[in-house]
Structure formats: structure tokens, C-alpha cells
Design a protein around this motif. Structure first.
Motif, PDB file in Angstrom:
ATOM      1  N   TRP A  18       0.830  -1.196   0.000  1.00  0.00           N
ATOM      2  CA  TRP A  18       0.000   0.000   0.000  1.00  0.00           C
ATOM      3  C   TRP A  18       0.870   1.254   0.000  1.00  0.00           C
ATOM      4  O   TRP A  18       0.651   2.170  -0.788  1.00  0.00           O
ATOM      5  N   ALA A  19       1.840   1.288   0.912  1.00  0.00           N
ATOM      6  CA  ALA A  19       2.706   2.465   1.036  1.00  0.00           C
ATOM      7  C   ALA A  19       3.506   2.693  -0.243  1.00  0.00           C
ATOM      8  O   ALA A  19       3.640   3.831  -0.718  1.00  0.00           O
ATOM      9  N   HIS A  20       4.041   1.610  -0.805  1.00  0.00           N
ATOM     10  CA  HIS A  20       4.831   1.728  -2.027  1.00  0.00           C
ATOM     11  C   HIS A  20       3.955   2.207  -3.185  1.00  0.00           C
ATOM     12  O   HIS A  20       4.360   3.088  -3.961  1.00  0.00           O
ATOM     13  N   GLY A  21       2.754   1.652  -3.312  1.00  0.00           N
ATOM     14  CA  GLY A  21       1.859   2.047  -4.395  1.00  0.00           C
ATOM     15  C   GLY A  21       1.421   3.485  -4.275  1.00  0.00           C
ATOM     16  O   GLY A  21       1.329   4.213  -5.277  1.00  0.00           O
ATOM     17  N   LEU A  22       1.142   3.924  -3.053  1.00  0.00           N
ATOM     18  CA  LEU A  22       0.719   5.308  -2.843  1.00  0.00           C
ATOM     19  C   LEU A  22       1.855   6.279  -3.136  1.00  0.00           C
ATOM     20  O   LEU A  22       1.640   7.349  -3.707  1.00  0.00           O
ATOM     21  N   GLU A  23       3.074   5.913  -2.760  1.00  0.00           N
ATOM     22  CA  GLU A  23       4.230   6.757  -3.065  1.00  0.00           C
ATOM     23  C   GLU A  23       4.439   6.850  -4.575  1.00  0.00           C
ATOM     24  O   GLU A  23       4.747   7.927  -5.105  1.00  0.00           O
ATOM     25  N   ALA A  24       4.255   5.742  -5.270  1.00  0.00           N
ATOM     26  CA  ALA A  24       4.385   5.756  -6.731  1.00  0.00           C
ATOM     27  C   ALA A  24       3.321   6.654  -7.361  1.00  0.00           C
ATOM     28  O   ALA A  24       3.580   7.346  -8.349  1.00  0.00           O
ATOM     29  N   LEU A  25       2.121   6.646  -6.790  1.00  0.00           N
ATOM     30  CA  LEU A  25       1.044   7.501  -7.296  1.00  0.00           C
ATOM     31  C   LEU A  25       1.394   8.970  -7.099  1.00  0.00           C
ATOM     32  O   LEU A  25       1.195   9.797  -8.002  1.00  0.00           O
ATOM     33  N   ALA A  26       1.927   9.304  -5.926  1.00  0.00           N
ATOM     34  CA  ALA A  26       2.341  10.684  -5.664  1.00  0.00           C
ATOM     35  C   ALA A  26       3.462  11.108  -6.610  1.00  0.00           C
ATOM     36  O   ALA A  26       3.491  12.247  -7.091  1.00  0.00           O
ATOM     37  N   GLN A  27       4.395  10.201  -6.880  1.00  0.00           N
ATOM     38  CA  GLN A  27       5.483  10.501  -7.801  1.00  0.00           C
ATOM     39  C   GLN A  27       4.965  10.768  -9.210  1.00  0.00           C
ATOM     40  O   GLN A  27       5.522  11.578  -9.954  1.00  0.00           O
ATOM     41  N   ILE A  29       2.381  12.369 -10.167  1.00  0.00           N
ATOM     42  CA  ILE A  29       1.859  13.724 -10.380  1.00  0.00           C
ATOM     43  C   ILE A  29       2.828  14.818  -9.912  1.00  0.00           C
ATOM     44  O   ILE A  29       2.488  15.999  -9.976  1.00  0.00           O
ATOM     45  N   ARG A  30       4.007  14.451  -9.450  1.00  0.00           N
ATOM     46  CA  ARG A  30       4.948  15.439  -8.915  1.00  0.00           C
ATOM     47  C   ARG A  30       5.255  16.541  -9.920  1.00  0.00           C
ATOM     48  O   ARG A  30       5.362  17.712  -9.558  1.00  0.00           O
ATOM     49  N   GLY A  31       5.397  16.180 -11.194  1.00  0.00           N
ATOM     50  CA  GLY A  31       5.766  17.157 -12.203  1.00  0.00           C
ATOM     51  C   GLY A  31       4.710  18.206 -12.464  1.00  0.00           C
ATOM     52  O   GLY A  31       4.986  19.206 -13.147  1.00  0.00           O
ATOM     53  N   ARG A  32       3.510  18.022 -11.929  1.00  0.00           N
ATOM     54  CA  ARG A  32       2.432  18.995 -12.146  1.00  0.00           C
ATOM     55  C   ARG A  32       2.518  20.177 -11.187  1.00  0.00           C
ATOM     56  O   ARG A  32       1.746  21.129 -11.322  1.00  0.00           O
ATOM     57  N   PHE A  33       3.427  20.107 -10.203  1.00  0.00           N
ATOM     58  CA  PHE A  33       3.524  21.141  -9.179  1.00  0.00           C
ATOM     59  C   PHE A  33       4.893  21.808  -9.263  1.00  0.00           C
ATOM     60  O   PHE A  33       5.915  21.211  -8.895  1.00  0.00           O
ATOM     61  N   PRO A  34       4.962  23.048  -9.758  1.00  0.00           N
ATOM     62  CA  PRO A  34       6.247  23.727  -9.944  1.00  0.00           C
ATOM     63  C   PRO A  34       7.013  23.943  -8.640  1.00  0.00           C
ATOM     64  O   PRO A  34       8.236  23.958  -8.642  1.00  0.00           O
ATOM     65  N   ARG A  35       6.295  24.104  -7.517  1.00  0.00           N
ATOM     66  CA  ARG A  35       6.937  24.388  -6.240  1.00  0.00           C
ATOM     67  C   ARG A  35       6.868  23.164  -5.324  1.00  0.00           C
ATOM     68  O   ARG A  35       5.926  22.375  -5.380  1.00  0.00           O
ATOM     69  N   SER A  36       7.873  23.029  -4.477  1.00  0.00           N
ATOM     70  CA  SER A  36       7.981  21.839  -3.636  1.00  0.00           C
ATOM     71  C   SER A  36       6.896  21.749  -2.567  1.00  0.00           C
ATOM     72  O   SER A  36       6.414  20.658  -2.258  1.00  0.00           O
ATOM     73  N   GLU A  37       6.500  22.898  -1.998  1.00  0.00           N
ATOM     74  CA  GLU A  37       5.526  22.852  -0.898  1.00  0.00           C
ATOM     75  C   GLU A  37       4.171  22.297  -1.370  1.00  0.00           C
ATOM     76  O   GLU A  37       3.637  21.363  -0.746  1.00  0.00           O
ATOM     77  N   PRO A  38       3.578  22.822  -2.461  1.00  0.00           N
ATOM     78  CA  PRO A  38       2.319  22.225  -2.943  1.00  0.00           C
ATOM     79  C   PRO A  38       2.503  20.770  -3.390  1.00  0.00           C
ATOM     80  O   PRO A  38       1.584  19.957  -3.254  1.00  0.00           O
ATOM     81  N   ARG A  39       3.691  20.452  -3.888  1.00  0.00           N
ATOM     82  CA  ARG A  39       3.974  19.084  -4.320  1.00  0.00           C
ATOM     83  C   ARG A  39       3.850  18.119  -3.141  1.00  0.00           C
ATOM     84  O   ARG A  39       3.210  17.071  -3.234  1.00  0.00           O
ATOM     85  N   GLU A  40       4.439  18.501  -2.019  1.00  0.00           N
ATOM     86  CA  GLU A  40       4.368  17.650  -0.826  1.00  0.00           C
ATOM     87  C   GLU A  40       2.970  17.672  -0.230  1.00  0.00           C
ATOM     88  O   GLU A  40       2.498  16.656   0.301  1.00  0.00           O
ATOM     89  N   ARG A  41       2.292  18.812  -0.322  1.00  0.00           N
ATOM     90  CA  ARG A  41       0.926  18.906   0.199  1.00  0.00           C
ATOM     91  C   ARG A  41      -0.016  17.995  -0.583  1.00  0.00           C
ATOM     92  O   ARG A  41      -0.915  17.379  -0.016  1.00  0.00           O
ATOM     93  N   ALA A  42       0.173  17.929  -1.886  1.00  0.00           N
ATOM     94  CA  ALA A  42      -0.685  17.078  -2.714  1.00  0.00           C
ATOM     95  C   ALA A  42      -0.529  15.610  -2.324  1.00  0.00           C
ATOM     96  O   ALA A  42      -1.512  14.861  -2.234  1.00  0.00           O
ATOM     97  N   ALA A  43       0.718  15.189  -2.067  1.00  0.00           N
ATOM     98  CA  ALA A  43       0.964  13.814  -1.636  1.00  0.00           C
ATOM     99  C   ALA A  43       0.306  13.554  -0.287  1.00  0.00           C
ATOM    100  O   ALA A  43      -0.308  12.501  -0.066  1.00  0.00           O
TER     101      ALA A  43
END
Length: 400
Positions: A18-27, A29-43
Motif C-alpha cells: 500500500w505504502a509503495h503504491g501510494l508513493e508511486a502515485l504521488a510521484q 503527479i509530482r511534475g504537475r507542481f512547480p513548487r515543492s511545498e504544494p507538491r508535498e501537500r498534494a501527496a
């Protein structure tokens, strides 16, 4: 290894997957967020939507993430720089990757989001099947992908009532883009289907209720693209017969008992859903395809009849049309699980962008949940087959 130890090990392995799959899902969409803070918030938002917390609004999800205030998530849904449509592209690719099926059905339907006040984008007193009556609500039109392995959402549009479309002050306050004009629900559905087809989504059918089946332009558009459909229509749908122009309910009132067939339209929560079905030929689409008027009658209450218009190859059996019509249950189930498990309707945003951002992330969480369940179901099916395979191997060994 004891049985308890084996179960504990299996539980740990499942949690790790579960954890690995969810991390892969977050990865993904990472490129859709230009800034790191919203990127981590989305995950973190995705993790919160998939958590067991009861309400999945910004306050509750902030608690799950270990934050004292919801401002980070409110910024993610409101002012942060990112496109919900780009994440929608990732969602669609994820669904195709995990559920791709040439025999899939695209299901179009809408659901209501009950609201207080008049500030939320598109809110109005309008009918919603969620409540079964006219309520103050927003209405979202959704495109669902249904196949043998599972079902989940592909796309979404917020319905903008005519009263909103021309109210510039109200539009500005809710952040509705200038290019957004009034569109009917069938027009919104057509746009979503067109996007799916353009992106290479494979499917065999389209289905939906009478909101979409009663729209002649949508039916013609689907036939122009040679995409078969089974769409609901009302009892007052009219068809030209030798008697003139007749309502659907009057046409099927003359169908003899032998013209009805008892068929399943697919499995539901209580087993196979069995009805009596009949069809009459409506017209020829071309040399290969026909259009039929179809009726579904309750076994326990013969007066309860639903009607459909179907377009497909002339060899298509009635049993296949029944199954496609029954696939609409998939979107009802998806709405139920998405609202109950990933907070599809738990948002507290008012803006146009906020609605699309929360809904898209909730759809992505639902797709992940659906994919995990599909993999689990595949594994369970494999386990059930294993004893038979073992016995077969043993029998072969004894013979040799």
C-alpha cells in the motif's frame, strides 16, 4: 512458522505494498507542481483521502498530516500554482494502465453536492438524484470507466446553470474562468468522451440515463464515431411505427409474452440482477448497425418498466444490451465508495478551481483504491484456483 506469524507477515507485506503504491502515485503527479511545498501537500492530501478519518476536509486532513492548522491544504486547493486538468491526464493514464479493456463501458452520470448558501460555484436549487428532489446543490457530471476488473472515474465537469453563466459579478467572485460558457449535461458528457477517445482510451460501449439518452445530438455524435451505446430514455420517448408516432410505453404494451426474455444485467450487491427484457427495431443506422428501443421490466412489479435507446451492430444479442444497460450500476457504486471512502463530497471550497482540484485528487485516490482491490481480487482468485491445480498435478503424477 505458525499460522498467526504467517498472518502477521502477510499484513506487514500488504501494508508495505500500500505504502509503495501510494508513493508511486504521488510521484506520478509530482511534475504537475512547480513548487515543492504544494507538491508535498498534494501527496499528503492523497494520503489523507485514503486514511480512515471520518471527514476528509482541510481541517481533518491537516490533523492526519500532523498540522495544527488547515492553511497548507487550503492553499493547495485555492491559490497554489497547478492545473487540475493536468492531474486529470495523469489519472486517465493511471486508469488505462491498470484497467485497460477493449470491452469496457464508458458510463456517464451526474451526482449532487448539497450546499448551504449561494457562494459556491454553480450552486443552485436544482434536482439531484443524491437527495431524490430539488435541493440547493452543485451538480457534477462524471465519466466512469467500467470493465471486468473494476470501475473508477476518468473525468469530471462542474455543471454551470444558465443563471450563473450570465452573472458576471457572481462568476468573478467564484473564480469561474471567462472561457467557461453554459453547457448542457449531455454537452459536458460529449466533451469528456471526446477527450477520452482522443487520449486513446479503449472502450466498446457508452451508457447513461435518460438525461443523456433523450439528447438526439449526443446519440448522433456517438453514431458518427461508430461507438455503440445503450442510453436511458423516458416512457414518453417517441418512435415512428406503422401506427404513426408512438410513445415507448405504448409500443411495449403490445409486445406479447413470448417477446420478453428473462436476463441478467450483471451482478449487484445481492447477486445477479434479473429482469424481463424486450426490444423493437427502431431504424437502420447503416448497413452494419441498427438502432433498437429496449425495455426492462421488473419481475416482481410488471408495471415498473425502464426504457432505453440502443445502437450497435445488427448481430448484437439482447443479452449484451442488457449487460451494458446494467453497467450504469458501476457509476452509482463509484459515487457511493468515492463519497464514503475518499471524501469526494467532503470539500469546503467555494471556488471553481477549488472544486476541480479537490474532486480530481479524490478521483485519483479512488482510482488507486480500485486498482488495489483489483489486484487483491486477482490474487484471491489465483489462490482459489491453486488447490485444483495441485490436485490435477498430483493426479497426473500418479498416472505417470
Amino acid at each position: 512458522m505458525t499460522q498467526q506469524t504467517s498472518r502477521s507477515k502477510a499484513a506487514v507485506e500488504e501494508a508495505e505494498r500500500w505504502a509503495h503504491g501510494l508513493e508511486a502515485l504521488a510521484q506520478r503527479i509530482r511534475g504537475r507542481f512547480p513548487r515543492s511545498e504544494p507538491r508535498e501537500r498534494a501527496a499528503a492530501y492523497l494520503r489523507g483521502l485514503l486514511s480512515p478519518v471520518e471527514r476528509k476536509n482541510s481541517w481533518q486532513l491537516a490533523e492526519v498530516a500532523g498540522d495544527q492548522k488547515p492553511y497548507g491544504f487550503q492553499h493547495l486547493l485555492g491559490r497554489a500554482e497547478w492545473s487540475a486538468d493536468e492531474v486529470r491526464h495523469d489519472l486517465r493514464a493511471y486508469v488505462v494502465e491498470h484497467f485497460n479493456d477493449t470491452g469496457a463501458v464508458l458510463v456517464i452520470d451526474e451526482t449532487g453536492f448539497l450546499k448551504k448558501g449561494v457562494k459556491s460555484a454553480g450552486v443552485a436549487r436544482q434536482y439531484t438524484g443524491t437527495a431524490g428532489r430539488i435541493e440547493n446543490c452543485q451538480v457534477g457530471v462524471f465519466l466512469t470507466y467500467a470493465c471486468a476488473r473494476g470501475r473508477t472515474f476518468l473525468d469530471r465537469e462542474l455543471y454551470l446553470p444558465e443563471a450563473w453563466a450570465g452573472d458576471m459579478a457572481r462568476r468573478a467572485e467564484a473564480g469561474i474562468p471567462e472561457g467557461v460558457e453554459f453547457a448542457t449535461k449531455p454537452q459536458l458528457a460529449r466533451g469528456m468522451i471526446a477527450r477520452a477517445l482522443a487520449a486513446g482510451v479503449e472502450c466498446a460501449w457508452v451508457t447513461g440515463d435518460s438525461v443523456y439518452g433523450n439528447d438526439g445530438k449526443l446519440r448522433e455524435w456517438l453514431e458518427e464515431r461508430r461507438l455503440p451505446f445503450v442510453l436511458g430514455v423516458t416512457a414518453q420517448y417517441r418512435l415512428f411505427t406503422e401506427r404513426g408516432r408512438e410513445w415507448a410505453k405504448d409500443i411495449f404494451a403490445r409486445v406479447p409474452a413470448r417477446g420478453w426474455r428473462r436476463l441478467s444485467c450483471g451482478a449487484g450487491s445481492k447477486g445477479e440482477r434479473i429482469y424481463d427484457w424486450a426490444r423493437v427495431r427502431a431504424r437502420t443506422v447503416d448497413g452494419e448497425r441498427l438502432r433498437w428501443l429496449v425495455a426492462r421490466r421488473s419481475i416482481t412489479d410488471p408495471s415498473a418498466i425502464s426504457y432505453y435507446i440502443a445502437s450497435a451492430s445488427r448481430e448484437t444479442p439482447l443479452s449484451r444490451l442488457a449487460r451494458v444497460a446494467g453497467a450504469r450500476w458501476a457509476v452509482e457504486e463509484s459515487f457511493e465508495t468515492a463519497k464514503g471512502e475518499v471524501g469526494l463530497d467532503h470539500y469546503e471550497v467555494r471556488s471553481w478551481a477549488g472544486w476541480y482540484r479537490h474532486i480530481t485528487l479524490a478521483m485519483l485516490a479512488h482510482a488507486y483504491l480500485s486498482a488495489v482491490r483489483a489486484v487483491t481480487a486477482d490474487a484471491d482468485a489465483q489462490k482459489k484456483r491453486s488447490p485444483d491445480q495441485v490436485r490435477t498435478k498430483r493426479a497426473r503424477g500418479q498416472k505417470n
